[in-house]
Motif scaffolding. Structure first.
Motif, PDB file in Angstrom:
ATOM      1  N   VAL A 128       0.875  -1.167   0.000  1.00 55.47           N
ATOM      2  CA  VAL A 128       0.000   0.000   0.000  1.00 55.47           C
ATOM      3  C   VAL A 128       0.926   1.235   0.000  1.00 55.47           C
ATOM      4  CG1 VAL A 128      -1.767   1.201   1.344  1.00 55.47           C
ATOM      5  CG2 VAL A 128      -1.635  -1.296   1.380  1.00 55.47           C
ATOM      6  N   PRO A 129       0.639   2.280  -0.826  1.00 53.01           N
ATOM      7  CA  PRO A 129       1.548   3.433  -0.878  1.00 53.01           C
ATOM      8  C   PRO A 129       1.885   4.004   0.497  1.00 53.01           C
ATOM      9  CG  PRO A 129      -0.122   3.639  -2.579  1.00 53.01           C
ATOM     10  CD  PRO A 129      -0.469   2.412  -1.783  1.00 53.01           C
ATOM     11  N   CYS A 130       0.873   4.170   1.368  1.00 52.06           N
ATOM     12  CA  CYS A 130       1.155   4.795   2.670  1.00 52.06           C
ATOM     13  C   CYS A 130       2.092   3.934   3.509  1.00 52.06           C
ATOM     14  CB  CYS A 130      -0.134   5.049   3.447  1.00 52.06           C
ATOM     15  SG  CYS A 130      -1.068   6.386   2.708  1.00 52.06           S
ATOM     16  N   SER A 131       2.041   2.617   3.313  1.00 47.65           N
ATOM     17  CA  SER A 131       2.927   1.761   4.102  1.00 47.65           C
ATOM     18  C   SER A 131       4.363   1.868   3.562  1.00 47.65           C
ATOM     19  CB  SER A 131       2.374   0.334   4.126  1.00 47.65           C
ATOM     20  OG  SER A 131       3.317  -0.596   3.701  1.00 47.65           O
ATOM     21  N   ALA A 132       4.528   1.865   2.227  1.00 48.13           N
ATOM     22  CA  ALA A 132       5.865   2.038   1.640  1.00 48.13           C
ATOM     23  C   ALA A 132       6.419   3.411   2.020  1.00 48.13           C
ATOM     24  CB  ALA A 132       5.789   1.905   0.129  1.00 48.13           C
ATOM     25  N   CYS A 133       5.537   4.397   2.055  1.00 49.09           N
ATOM     26  CA  CYS A 133       5.932   5.765   2.368  1.00 49.09           C
ATOM     27  C   CYS A 133       6.377   5.882   3.825  1.00 49.09           C
ATOM     28  CB  CYS A 133       4.733   6.668   2.091  1.00 49.09           C
ATOM     29  SG  CYS A 133       5.033   8.382   2.444  1.00 49.09           S
ATOM     30  N   GLY A 134       5.590   5.313   4.741  1.00 48.01           N
ATOM     31  CA  GLY A 134       5.919   5.384   6.169  1.00 48.01           C
ATOM     32  C   GLY A 134       7.253   4.696   6.446  1.00 48.01           C
ATOM     33  N   LEU A 135       7.425   3.537   5.821  1.00 48.49           N
ATOM     34  CA  LEU A 135       8.666   2.787   5.999  1.00 48.49           C
ATOM     35  C   LEU A 135       9.868   3.592   5.476  1.00 48.49           C
ATOM     36  CD1 LEU A 135      10.301   0.166   6.331  1.00 48.49           C
ATOM     37  CD2 LEU A 135       9.299  -0.654   4.205  1.00 48.49           C
ATOM     38  N   SER A 136       9.707   4.193   4.299  1.00 44.26           N
ATOM     39  CA  SER A 136      10.798   4.979   3.714  1.00 44.26           C
ATOM     40  C   SER A 136      11.119   6.187   4.587  1.00 44.26           C
ATOM     41  CB  SER A 136      10.421   5.467   2.307  1.00 44.26           C
ATOM     42  OG  SER A 136      10.068   4.380   1.500  1.00 44.26           O
ATOM     43  N   LYS A 137      10.066   6.854   5.081  1.00 44.49           N
ATOM     44  CA  LYS A 137      10.301   8.034   5.920  1.00 44.49           C
ATOM     45  C   LYS A 137      11.077   7.644   7.170  1.00 44.49           C
ATOM     46  CE  LYS A 137       6.079  10.587   4.817  1.00 44.49           C
ATOM     47  NZ  LYS A 137       4.696  10.676   5.268  1.00 44.49           N
ATOM     48  N   ARG A 138      10.603   6.606   7.856  1.00 42.92           N
ATOM     49  CA  ARG A 138      11.272   6.224   9.111  1.00 42.92           C
ATOM     50  C   ARG A 138      12.747   5.931   8.860  1.00 42.92           C
ATOM     51  NH1 ARG A 138       6.449   3.696   9.873  1.00 42.92           N
ATOM     52  NH2 ARG A 138       7.161   1.688   9.098  1.00 42.92           N
ATOM     53  N   VAL A 218       1.657  23.898   2.474  1.00 42.19           N
ATOM     54  CA  VAL A 218       0.868  23.163   1.488  1.00 42.19           C
ATOM     55  C   VAL A 218      -0.441  22.725   2.164  1.00 42.19           C
ATOM     56  CG1 VAL A 218       2.057  20.932   1.915  1.00 42.19           C
ATOM     57  CG2 VAL A 218       0.906  21.321  -0.257  1.00 42.19           C
ATOM     58  N   VAL A 219      -1.549  23.066   1.527  1.00 35.42           N
ATOM     59  CA  VAL A 219      -2.848  22.805   2.147  1.00 35.42           C
ATOM     60  C   VAL A 219      -3.394  21.439   1.709  1.00 35.42           C
ATOM     61  CG1 VAL A 219      -5.235  23.637   2.346  1.00 35.42           C
ATOM     62  CG2 VAL A 219      -3.361  25.271   2.326  1.00 35.42           C
ATOM     63  N   GLU A 220      -3.098  21.062   0.471  1.00 36.43           N
ATOM     64  CA  GLU A 220      -3.633  19.792  -0.049  1.00 36.43           C
ATOM     65  C   GLU A 220      -3.105  18.628   0.776  1.00 36.43           C
ATOM     66  OE1 GLU A 220      -1.934  21.846  -2.576  1.00 36.43           O
ATOM     67  OE2 GLU A 220      -3.890  22.823  -2.521  1.00 36.43           O
ATOM     68  N   GLU A 221      -3.966  17.620   0.925  1.00 32.26           N
ATOM     69  CA  GLU A 221      -3.520  16.376   1.553  1.00 32.26           C
ATOM     70  C   GLU A 221      -2.815  15.554   0.484  1.00 32.26           C
ATOM     71  OE1 GLU A 221      -3.850  15.297   4.651  1.00 32.26           O
ATOM     72  OE2 GLU A 221      -5.030  16.982   5.418  1.00 32.26           O
ATOM     73  N   CYS A 222      -2.002  14.620   0.897  1.00 32.45           N
ATOM     74  CA  CYS A 222      -1.339  13.740  -0.057  1.00 32.45           C
ATOM     75  C   CYS A 222      -2.391  12.975  -0.865  1.00 32.45           C
ATOM     76  CB  CYS A 222      -0.457  12.758   0.703  1.00 32.45           C
ATOM     77  SG  CYS A 222       0.099  11.416  -0.327  1.00 32.45           S
ATOM     78  N   PRO A 223      -2.283  12.957  -2.207  1.00 33.32           N
ATOM     79  CA  PRO A 223      -3.303  12.279  -3.013  1.00 33.32           C
ATOM     80  C   PRO A 223      -3.347  10.771  -2.766  1.00 33.32           C
ATOM     81  CG  PRO A 223      -1.437  12.979  -4.384  1.00 33.32           C
ATOM     82  CD  PRO A 223      -1.228  13.576  -3.024  1.00 33.32           C
ATOM     83  N   MET A 224      -2.260  10.211  -2.240  1.00 35.91           N
ATOM     84  CA  MET A 224      -2.237   8.758  -2.001  1.00 35.91           C
ATOM     85  C   MET A 224      -2.988   8.397  -0.714  1.00 35.91           C
ATOM     86  SD  MET A 224       0.748   7.422  -3.911  1.00 35.91           S
ATOM     87  CE  MET A 224      -0.386   7.375  -5.210  1.00 35.91           C
ATOM     88  N   ALA A 225      -3.300   9.414   0.110  1.00 36.21           N
ATOM     89  CA  ALA A 225      -3.910   9.121   1.416  1.00 36.21           C
ATOM     90  C   ALA A 225      -5.427   9.019   1.350  1.00 36.21           C
ATOM     91  CB  ALA A 225      -3.512  10.201   2.421  1.00 36.21           C
ATOM     92  N   VAL A 226      -6.008   9.261   0.164  1.00 35.45           N
ATOM     93  CA  VAL A 226      -7.472   9.226   0.043  1.00 35.45           C
ATOM     94  C   VAL A 226      -7.979   7.845   0.469  1.00 35.45           C
ATOM     95  CG1 VAL A 226      -9.397   9.408  -1.581  1.00 35.45           C
ATOM     96  CG2 VAL A 226      -7.405  10.907  -1.823  1.00 35.45           C
ATOM     97  N   ASN A 228      -7.658   6.551   3.342  1.00 29.35           N
ATOM     98  CA  ASN A 228      -6.815   6.048   4.416  1.00 29.35           C
ATOM     99  C   ASN A 228      -7.650   5.896   5.710  1.00 29.35           C
ATOM    100  OD1 ASN A 228      -5.112   6.513   6.745  1.00 29.35           O
ATOM    101  ND2 ASN A 228      -3.473   6.972   5.312  1.00 29.35           N
ATOM    102  N   LYS A 229      -7.438   4.789   6.424  1.00 30.91           N
ATOM    103  CA  LYS A 229      -8.235   4.510   7.636  1.00 30.91           C
ATOM    104  C   LYS A 229      -8.124   5.619   8.672  1.00 30.91           C
ATOM    105  CE  LYS A 229      -6.656   0.447   8.873  1.00 30.91           C
ATOM    106  NZ  LYS A 229      -5.870  -0.334   7.988  1.00 30.91           N
ATOM    107  N   HIS A 230      -6.905   6.237   8.752  1.00 29.82           N
ATOM    108  CA  HIS A 230      -6.730   7.244   9.801  1.00 29.82           C
ATOM    109  C   HIS A 230      -7.615   8.453   9.599  1.00 29.82           C
ATOM    110  CE1 HIS A 230      -2.947   5.125  10.980  1.00 29.82           C
ATOM    111  NE2 HIS A 230      -3.696   5.185  12.053  1.00 29.82           N
ATOM    112  N   LEU A 231      -7.931   8.752   8.328  1.00 27.14           N
ATOM    113  CA  LEU A 231      -8.820   9.893   8.092  1.00 27.14           C
ATOM    114  C   LEU A 231     -10.193   9.600   8.694  1.00 27.14           C
ATOM    115  CD1 LEU A 231      -7.799  10.915   4.449  1.00 27.14           C
ATOM    116  CD2 LEU A 231      -7.053  11.911   6.613  1.00 27.14           C
ATOM    117  N   GLY A 232     -10.636   8.346   8.589  1.00 25.13           N
ATOM    118  CA  GLY A 232     -11.914   7.938   9.194  1.00 25.13           C
ATOM    119  C   GLY A 232     -11.859   8.034  10.711  1.00 25.13           C
TER     120      GLY A 232
END
Ligand code: AMP
Ligand code: FES
Ligand code: ZN
Length: 317
Positions: A128-138, A218-226, A228-232
């Motif tokens: 999932v993009p957010c998981s690859a992203c989180g891992l890369s960031k950390r 930057v006001v826009e949210e990341c387009p890959m996060a649409v 995403n469970k956390h938004l809920g």
């Protein structure tokens, strides 16, 4: 309404604090909340250089601004994730802020320095993009800190973020994650200390801080996060907060005071079992760390194609 501190006309009401503030007193309130958090959780020792992970959004820019105002030697770190226009724009806000304050911004670019971008890399690695992203960031935040000689990395996670993550962890009773959900993760053995000094400020407060200090973000949210469970989870918590102001803070700050200790031993045991990654040397539980496995999958040439020349990962500029 009048400002709680000086009785001047107020510009913002904070129902959770049952208070309103004028502009100068609101800025003092934000700085006080951060200073109190840093002190309470022993986040930074005197003289330590702090690397602030700056996404170009309101939280991390507000954090950097507050740390500089509080007198911390704080440099920024921007990680280019290769998410199209969103990344280009985010990087611009981070650079503009750095030059407006004469502050140093370290930059790492995932596509040019490592060889893949988040959308392509996640698809190639079937993540999932957010998981690859989180891992890369950390991984890359830590690497930039260790290589740059920063003992501390600060991120702009705020009260809303942490309460939403906590709700997700509690809904699943993810006890290993609960044990690690602290505002300070200790450093040592290849790890910089990770700190979250904004846990006492909500995102409405960080947005107001930026507006009132003239920081563009930057006001826009990341387009890959649409989707995403956390938004809920955030939306659910906002509904609860509306009906009962202060619930979010009681939930998360109450967890830190009364819940975390029950789960911490499990997280401490996990840290004991770390050894250096065979490929990059970062601490990991397996032979090769998750980031090196992601990089391998994301940069592997498609079957039948000629192998691309192997890129070396460049140190942060
Ligand atoms: P997020 O994971 O997007 O909710 O962001 C949480 C925190 O991670 C932000 O407040 C920043 O401190 C940091 N962060 C997120 N994206 C970046 C980025 N591209 N470069 C540097 N720091 C980032
Ligand atoms: Fe990481 Fe959007 S910022 S997937
Ligand atoms: Zn590795």
């Amino acid at each position: 309404m009048r400002c709680r501190r000086c009785r001047a006309p107020s510009v913002i009401e904070l129902r959770r604090h049952n208070a309103a503030f004028c502009r100068p007193c609101f800025l003092i309130h934000c700085r006080d909340q951060v200073a109190r958090t840093i002190e309470e959780h022993h986040m930074v020792e005197p003289g330590e250089r702090v690397l602030v992970a700056v996404s170009g959004g309101k939280d991390s820019l507000a954090l950097w601004d507050i740390l500089l105002d509080l007198g911390y030697p704080a440099d920024g770190l921007y990680l280019g994730l290769g998410i199209g226009d969103y990344s280009d724009e985010s990087g611009r806000y981070a650079r503009d802020y750095a030059s407006s304050r004469g502050a140093r911004l370290v930059e790492v670019d995932l596509p040019t320095d490592v060889g893949f971008d988040i959308p392509g890399g996640a698809a190639a690695a079937r993540r999932v993009p957010c998981s690859a992203c989180g891992l890369s960031k950390r991984h890359l935040f830590n690497r930039a800190a260790v290589e740059g000689g920063y003992p501390v990395v600060a991120t702009g996670h705020n009260l809303d973020d942490e309460a939403a993550v906590l709700l997700g962890n509690v809904l699943r009773w993810s006890t290993d994650y609960l044990g690690r959900q602290t505002p300070v993760l200790p450093g040592g053995d290849g790890f910089a200390r990770k700190i979250k000094p904004l846990i006492r400020l909500g995102e409405r407060e960080t947005a107001a801080y930026c507006v009132l200090t003239g920081i563009d973000y930057v006001v826009e949210e990341c387009p890959m996060a649409v989707g995403n469970k956390h938004l809920g989870y955030k939306a659910a918590l906002n509904a609860i907060e509306d009906a009962s102001p202060g619930s979010k803070a009681a939930f998360y700050l109450g967890f830190l005071q009364r819940g975390l200790a029950h789960f911490a031993p499990e997280a401490a045991a996990d840290r004991q079992s770390l050894s250096p990654c065979a490929s990059c040397g970062s601490p990991t539980t397996g032979d090769v760390c998750a980031f090196c496995r992601l990089t391998e999958a994301a940069t592997r040439p498609p079957q039948g194609a000629k192998p691309a020349p192997r890129r070396r990962t460049a140190p942060p500029r």
